[in-house]
Design an enzyme around this catalytic site. Structure first.
Site, PDB file in Angstrom:
ATOM      1  N   THR A  41     -10.423   3.075  59.669  1.00 36.77           N
ATOM      2  CA  THR A  41     -10.910   3.158  58.287  1.00 36.77           C
ATOM      3  C   THR A  41     -11.060   1.775  57.668  1.00 36.77           C
ATOM      4  O   THR A  41     -11.812   1.606  56.719  1.00 36.77           O
ATOM      5  CB  THR A  41      -9.925   3.973  57.419  1.00 36.77           C
ATOM      6  OG1 THR A  41      -8.606   3.510  57.699  1.00 36.77           O
ATOM      7  CG2 THR A  41     -10.025   5.459  57.708  1.00 36.77           C
ATOM      8  N   GLY A 129      -1.678  -2.401  71.102  1.00 33.74           N
ATOM      9  CA  GLY A 129      -2.009  -1.771  69.828  1.00 33.74           C
ATOM     10  C   GLY A 129      -0.969  -2.002  68.747  1.00 33.74           C
ATOM     11  O   GLY A 129      -0.931  -1.293  67.753  1.00 33.74           O
ATOM     12  N   LEU A 130      -0.102  -3.020  68.937  1.00 35.64           N
ATOM     13  CA  LEU A 130       0.895  -3.332  67.902  1.00 35.64           C
ATOM     14  C   LEU A 130       0.605  -4.686  67.242  1.00 35.64           C
ATOM     15  O   LEU A 130       1.463  -5.265  66.574  1.00 35.64           O
ATOM     16  CB  LEU A 130       2.312  -3.306  68.502  1.00 35.64           C
ATOM     17  CG  LEU A 130       2.747  -1.963  69.103  1.00 35.64           C
ATOM     18  CD1 LEU A 130       4.133  -2.062  69.721  1.00 35.64           C
ATOM     19  CD2 LEU A 130       2.718  -0.836  68.062  1.00 35.64           C
ATOM     20  N   SER A 131      -0.606  -5.174  67.455  1.00 36.71           N
ATOM     21  CA  SER A 131      -1.098  -6.359  66.736  1.00 36.71           C
ATOM     22  C   SER A 131      -0.350  -7.650  67.045  1.00 36.71           C
ATOM     23  O   SER A 131       0.000  -8.405  66.138  1.00 36.71           O
ATOM     24  CB  SER A 131      -1.074  -6.131  65.219  1.00 36.71           C
ATOM     25  OG  SER A 131      -1.960  -5.125  64.903  1.00 36.71           O
ATOM     26  N   SER A 133      -1.806 -10.113  68.285  1.00 39.18           N
ATOM     27  CA  SER A 133      -2.735 -11.193  67.909  1.00 39.18           C
ATOM     28  C   SER A 133      -2.602 -11.538  66.431  1.00 39.18           C
ATOM     29  O   SER A 133      -2.541 -12.719  66.065  1.00 39.18           O
ATOM     30  CB  SER A 133      -4.191 -10.825  68.164  1.00 39.18           C
ATOM     31  OG  SER A 133      -4.330 -10.011  69.252  1.00 39.18           O
ATOM     32  N   GLU A 167     -10.007 -14.574  63.861  1.00 37.44           N
ATOM     33  CA  GLU A 167     -10.170 -13.624  64.980  1.00 37.44           C
ATOM     34  C   GLU A 167     -11.633 -13.185  65.118  1.00 37.44           C
ATOM     35  O   GLU A 167     -12.155 -13.095  66.224  1.00 37.44           O
ATOM     36  CB  GLU A 167      -9.247 -12.412  64.778  1.00 37.44           C
ATOM     37  CG  GLU A 167      -9.331 -11.477  65.956  1.00 37.44           C
ATOM     38  CD  GLU A 167      -8.037 -10.737  66.273  1.00 37.44           C
ATOM     39  OE1 GLU A 167      -6.983 -11.086  65.724  1.00 37.44           O
ATOM     40  OE2 GLU A 167      -8.101  -9.815  67.099  1.00 37.44           O
ATOM     41  N   ASP A 179      -4.451  -5.502  60.228  1.00 39.32           N
ATOM     42  CA  ASP A 179      -3.335  -6.051  61.002  1.00 39.32           C
ATOM     43  C   ASP A 179      -2.800  -7.334  60.376  1.00 39.32           C
ATOM     44  O   ASP A 179      -1.585  -7.532  60.259  1.00 39.32           O
ATOM     45  CB  ASP A 179      -3.776  -6.315  62.447  1.00 39.32           C
ATOM     46  CG  ASP A 179      -4.386  -5.077  63.094  1.00 39.32           C
ATOM     47  OD1 ASP A 179      -4.167  -3.970  62.570  1.00 39.32           O
ATOM     48  OD2 ASP A 179      -5.087  -5.235  64.100  1.00 39.32           O
TER      49      ASP A 179
HETATM   50  C1  GLA Z   1      -7.488  -2.575  65.538  1.00 39.88           C
HETATM   51  C2  GLA Z   1      -8.115  -3.515  64.526  1.00 39.88           C
HETATM   52  C3  GLA Z   1      -7.834  -3.047  63.109  1.00 39.88           C
HETATM   53  C4  GLA Z   1      -8.221  -1.579  62.934  1.00 39.88           C
HETATM   54  C5  GLA Z   1      -7.625  -0.725  64.052  1.00 39.88           C
HETATM   55  C6  GLA Z   1      -8.103   0.701  64.008  1.00 39.88           C
HETATM   56  O1  GLA Z   1      -6.096  -2.648  65.432  1.00 39.88           O
HETATM   57  O2  GLA Z   1      -7.613  -4.822  64.693  1.00 39.88           O
HETATM   58  O3  GLA Z   1      -8.528  -3.859  62.191  1.00 39.88           O
HETATM   59  O4  GLA Z   1      -9.604  -1.427  62.862  1.00 39.88           O
HETATM   60  O5  GLA Z   1      -7.939  -1.253  65.326  1.00 39.88           O
HETATM   61  O6  GLA Z   1      -7.620   1.331  62.862  1.00 39.88           O
END
Ligand code: GLA
Length: 395
Positions: A41, A129-131, A133, A167, A179
């Site tokens: 979103t 998927g835990l960011s 970066s 990024e 993130d």
């Molecule tokens: C990745 C992206 C975020 C977001 C999610 C999906 O984590 O870095 O900006 O778009 O996917 O919600």
């Protein structure tokens, strides 16, 4: 907040000393994140509800009198170098590009930076998927700003935008703002409702009767970046077609479920499903905030379940491993709801659970998930933690 006496920090300070023969002056920290609800979103100008993790990227550093940047990565066991006047993409040391990109982004914003000697170390699992970066970007931004004596000058939302720009434009990943924003602005025991259009945000207290369990599928996310860009363009296509009937809309954020249904015939079937996910997900985020505020964890959990189902069926960013993880989590007594978190295609799922049921959930995952997938997972329990911080370690 990092305690400068904690074991990890002491180790980092020692490692810095070994590497550079001096003591570091600052410690900066950027946490990873887990998103409770509001997936795909953010780049549609919508709503998200992430929390910052205790797991973080930490940088200990010392300003230099010149414009050289020397960085030792504890994870990769290697050093990287660059000159602030000669920033260029480094195809051999990809991790260094996040740091270079942030330095460039800050300089473009008018900050005069100084060189640093730095040691970077993190415990946010990478590519999960835990960011990790965003955590590295935010820790780097604070490292550079602290070294230049300018850490107090940049409001959090702007700092998050500059990290996102690094990024998007330097590293070349077309992510949204979520993130970096939560890594910068997270707060202990709270989720953050972020309006990704205005960048207004609101703290939402996570009730004490709720705990979070994260299941890492450890399944490869090879498809993730091409499919992510494809989903983004399908959303843009949806907006362009809907604008013929709804000229006032700028993004899917502006479209209600009722409007989408009324204009369904304008959209190719796949584009319609992508739009239906985004439009319904925005509504779910706001309902979930209300449920958490009322302490109605069952309702919050049902919304998380619905979010996963929509990501799986309409947005099609789940995977067999993620579905297995989510279904396993849902079977555990005490689970309010579970869903994939982050971009999808692999990575992690998050469950909202009754405190006390974390161990049972971990046991169940370790028992069932490897049998079903042939992959050994990881499981983390977490509480919402504070966002980025900088500590002056003294001369
Ligand atoms: C990745 C992206 C975020 C977001 C999610 C999906 O984590 O870095 O900006 O778009 O996917 O919600």
């Amino acid at each position: 907040m990092s305690n400068i006496h904690d074991e990890r920090t002491v180790e980092l300070i020692e490692a810095f000393h070994k590497q550079f023969g001096q003591s570091p002056r600052y410690l900066s920290r950027g946490p990873g994140r887990v998103n409770l609800i509001g997936e795909h979103t953010d780049y549609n100008d919508g709503f998200v509800l992430p929390v910052a993790l205790k797991r973080s990227v930490q940088i200990v550093l010392r300003p230099r009198p010149d414009r050289q940047v020397r960085i030792f990565s504890a994870e990769f066991g290697e050093s990287g170098f660059f000159d602030l006047d000669g920033i260029a993409f480094n195809p051999e040391q990809l991790w260094l590009n996040y740091i270079q990109g942030v330095a460039q982004s800050l300089e473009q914003e008018g900050f005069g930076l100084v060189g640093i000697d730095a040691l970077v170390s993190g415990n946010v699992p990478r590519a999960s998927g835990l960011s990790s970066s965003a955590a590295l970007e935010i820790a780097s931004a604070h490292a550079f700003l602290a070294a230049a004596g300018q850490n107090h000058l940049l409001p959090g939302p702007r700092l998050a935008q500059l990290a996102q720009r690094a990024e998007n434009q330097f590293v070349g990943v077309n992510c949204g703002i979520m993130d970096q924003f939560i890594s910068e602005l997270g707060r202990a025991n709270h989720a953050l409702l972020i309006d990704c259009r205005s960048l207004d945000y609101q703290l939402v207290s996570v009730p004490e009767e709720a705990a979070l369990v994260i299941g890492n599928t450890r399944a490869s996310r090879s498809l993730a970046s091409s499919a992510y860009n494809e989903r983004r363009s399908e959303c843009e296509q949806g907006v362009a077609l809907l604008q013929r009937a709804l000229p006032g809309i700028r993004a899917l954020r502006d479209v209600s479920s009722a409007q989408l249904e009324a204009e369904r015939a304008r959209l190719p079937a796949t584009v319609y499903r992508r739009c239906r996910h985004v439009v319904s997900e925005n509504e779910r985020v706001l309902h979930c905030v209300a449920a958490l505020q009322e302490g109605d964890l069952a309702a919050a959990g049902r919304l998380m379940d619905a979010s996963h189902d929509s990501l799986r069926d309409d947005y099609q960013v789940s995977s067999a491993a993620l579905d297995t993880m989510v279904e396993t989590m849902r079977e555990v007594a005490g689970c309010y709801g579970a869903r994939l978190t982050g971009a999808g295609f692999g990575g992690c799922a998050v469950a909202l659970v009754k405190p006390g049921s974390e161990q049972a959930m971990a046991d169940t995952i370790f028992e069932r998930y490897p049998k079903a997938t042939g992959i050994w997972p990881e499981v983390y329990t977490t509480k919402a933690a504070d966002g980025a911080s900088v500590v002056d370690l003294g001369e």
